[in-house]
Motif scaffolding. Structure first.
Motif, short mmCIF file in Angstrom:
data_model
loop_
_atom_site.label_atom_id
_atom_site.label_comp_id
_atom_site.label_asym_id
_atom_site.label_seq_id
_atom_site.Cartn_x
_atom_site.Cartn_y
_atom_site.Cartn_z
N PRO A 69 -4.76 -3.76 -2.61
CA PRO A 69 -3.66 -4.45 -3.31
C PRO A 69 -4.03 -5.88 -3.74
N LEU A 70 -5.07 -6.45 -3.13
CA LEU A 70 -5.43 -7.84 -3.40
C LEU A 70 -6.47 -7.97 -4.50
N PHE A 71 -7.52 -7.13 -4.46
CA PHE A 71 -8.67 -7.31 -5.35
C PHE A 71 -8.74 -6.28 -6.48
N TYR A 72 -8.19 -5.09 -6.28
CA TYR A 72 -8.22 -4.09 -7.36
C TYR A 72 -6.90 -3.31 -7.34
N PRO A 73 -5.80 -4.03 -7.55
CA PRO A 73 -4.46 -3.43 -7.39
C PRO A 73 -4.19 -2.26 -8.32
N TRP A 76 -6.08 0.76 -7.08
CA TRP A 76 -5.59 1.19 -5.77
C TRP A 76 -4.24 1.89 -5.88
N HIS A 77 -3.28 1.31 -6.59
CA HIS A 77 -1.96 1.92 -6.68
C HIS A 77 -1.99 3.26 -7.41
N LYS A 78 -2.96 3.41 -8.28
CA LYS A 78 -3.08 4.68 -9.00
C LYS A 78 -3.83 5.72 -8.19
N SER A 79 -4.78 5.29 -7.35
CA SER A 79 -5.72 6.23 -6.73
C SER A 79 -5.55 6.40 -5.22
N TYR A 80 -4.70 5.60 -4.55
CA TYR A 80 -4.67 5.68 -3.08
C TYR A 80 -4.32 7.07 -2.54
#
Length: 493
Positions: A69-73, A76-80
């Motif tokens: 969430p900090l460096f590649y939000p 991350w939100h698309k792929s978590y």
């Protein structure tokens, strides 16, 4: 879509291997069954153990939770969901086809289903209850709400209390809300508050199922609970009285708001019935009540009636909820979706870590370290980063084994809780407080933590990152409280 397919593959892999014997000829099945009856205990102790490097997927997932969430939000939100399930699948496949261990994945799958069914039921049922507190957002008002949350967390669980109170708490402070409001809510309501009854937090409930008397926690944890809650509430009050954000509105420097009435209004009251059904269903354990249907596996029964009731209550509460209450809460399934996907990764990737901890705790080297202080810090630190329920059971097992007691014999568990073994009551108290209190140390220490964070972010509150939460709040605020509890109750033991 990809995430859903991967979930299906993951659970199908576990079930296929778990039921592989069904494809054997009848005679072979009988021989296999007889062999298992004589050798199951031996196999449990001599099956291949995971190597140290097998914790890499778990560590990788934690690092990505912390940095994503900090460096590649966007990524991350698309792929978590996909990342979480891929890492879980890798560990699962390794257990099934390399270690030839089907038991750990089956147990993890069962525990995950129990976990997510409870959280879903409480989340949806409480989402249809709108609490409108028409009062000024004063520090004392906030303190009272947090104190009430610490009490009711023992009646409807930390998850139930968190989901019920977080939205009205945010609305009350809408003109002055800061990240520290949410962090202290997590500290007090989502964790420390729920240490007085087995309903309060999952590890305490597991202890109750093992045989620890229901009233044991309130008798022995009451004083530490009160001390920790009071200190945290004082810290919160000191933070809150310095928050002048809404004072301009009070002076009339900005557009005047409608005068407060001091009233408290409830909408969606029928959802309290659904909430009660979810909480009551927690006790439907087939290992305690033989009449409760369950699936028997390796001498243990796994409930399905309980989970069906919880999910049915979630569906019923959503289907028949008060629309005004749902809209007033800005209800969304995103928080429970995020928890569901992340924790499927956590539950499966942490299997090697839990096994390694369990093996060490029950080894001669580990048993030499069994004393209240080490149990408090050991259970606590691991509960902050692993699921606190199995961590609690592992340390309880090791502590009982060190005095010649068996955690699977209810009478011996009762004797252990009643201090019939040397320092056993203090050991149990250390394990219980460590598991519950330290759950607040990270976002993943306890199920409600991530849900509260997600709900706060849904309404635009910029929450601290994984590491910022630890560095800015857990270490300077929570850690001193944990040290004080240790100094008062466990230092020197």
């Amino acid at each position: 879509m990809i995430a859903r397919i991967l979930v299906a593959i993951l659970f199908m892999s576990v079930l296929i291997v778990a039921n592989a014997n069904d494809d054997l000829p009848v005679q072979e099945q009988q021989e296999t069954h007889q062999t298992l009856e004589h050798e199951v205990d031996e196999n449990e102790h001599h099956s291949a153990k995971p190597p140290m490097w097998s914790v890499i997927p778990f560590v990788l997932l934690l690092v990505m939770v912390a940095t994503g969430p900090l460096f590649y939000p966007h990524f991350w939100h698309k792929s978590y969901p996909v990342i979480s399930i891929i890492l879980a699948s890798l560990v699962c496949v390794y257990y099934l086809f390399v270690l030839h261990n089907q038991h750990s994945p089956v147990h993890s799958a069962a525990e995950y289903i129990q976990f997510i069914a409870l959280l879903t039921g409480l989340f949806v049922a409480s989402g249809g209850i709108l609490i409108i507190v028409d009062k000024e957002a004063k520090p004392l008002t906030n303190l009272i709400i947090l104190a009430i949350g610490a009490v009711i967390a023992n009646i409807i669980g930390t998850t139930g209390a968190s989901m019920l109170l977080i939205r009205p708490f945010i609305r009350l402070n809408k003109n002055r809300i800061k990240p520290y409001h949410i962090v202290f809510f997590i500290f007090i309501v989502s964790n420390v508050g729920g240490s007085l009854t087995p309903i309060g937090d999952p590890p305490l409930f597991l202890g109750f199922l093992k045989g620890i008397p229901f009233e044991w926690t309130v008798i022995h944890n009451l004083v530490p609970w009160a001390i920790a809650c009071v200190i945290l509430l004082v810290f919160f009050y000191l933070f809150d009285i310095r928050n002048k954000t809404n004072y301009a509105l009070m002076r009339g420097d900005e557009e005047e708001e409608e005068p407060v009435t001091g009233a408290i209004e409830l909408k969606g009251k029928r959802n309290f019935i659904w909430l009660a059904i979810v909480v009551a269903a927690v006790f439907l354990d087939p290992n305690v009540f033989p009449w409760v249907p369950g699936i028997e596996y390796m001498g243990q029964k796994f409930s399905y009636l309980r989970e069906v009731i919880m999910l049915a209550a979630a569906f019923g509460s959503y289907k028949f909820s008060d629309l005004q209450a749902m809209q007033g809460n800005e209800f969304s399934f995103e928080p429970i979706r995020e928890v569901a996907f992340l924790f499927i990764g956590i539950f499966f990737t942490m299997m090697p870590a839990l096994e390694l901890v369990s093996d060490f705790a029950q080894s001669p080297e580990g048993e030499k370290l069994i004393r209240p202080s080490t149990l408090y810090w050991g259970t606590g630190i691991l509960s902050g980063f692993l699921d606190n329920a199995p961590t609690y059971v592992n340390f309880l097992t090791a502590s009982m084994a060190s005095v010649g007691a068996d955690v699977n014999k209810m009478q011996e568990v009762i004797a252990f809780a009643n201090n019939e073994y040397k320092d056993s009551m203090l050991d149990l108290m250390a394990i219980s407080l460590g598991a519950v209190f330290f759950g607040a140390f990270t976002y993943i220490g306890n199920g409600p933590n991530f849900m509260v964070k997600s709900i706060a972010e849904q309404v635009g509150i910029k929450m601290p990152s994984f590491f910022s939460y630890i560095i800015k709040y857990s270490i300077p605020i929570l850690l001193p409280v944990l040290i004080i509890i240790w100094l008062i109750f466990f230092m020197g033991h």
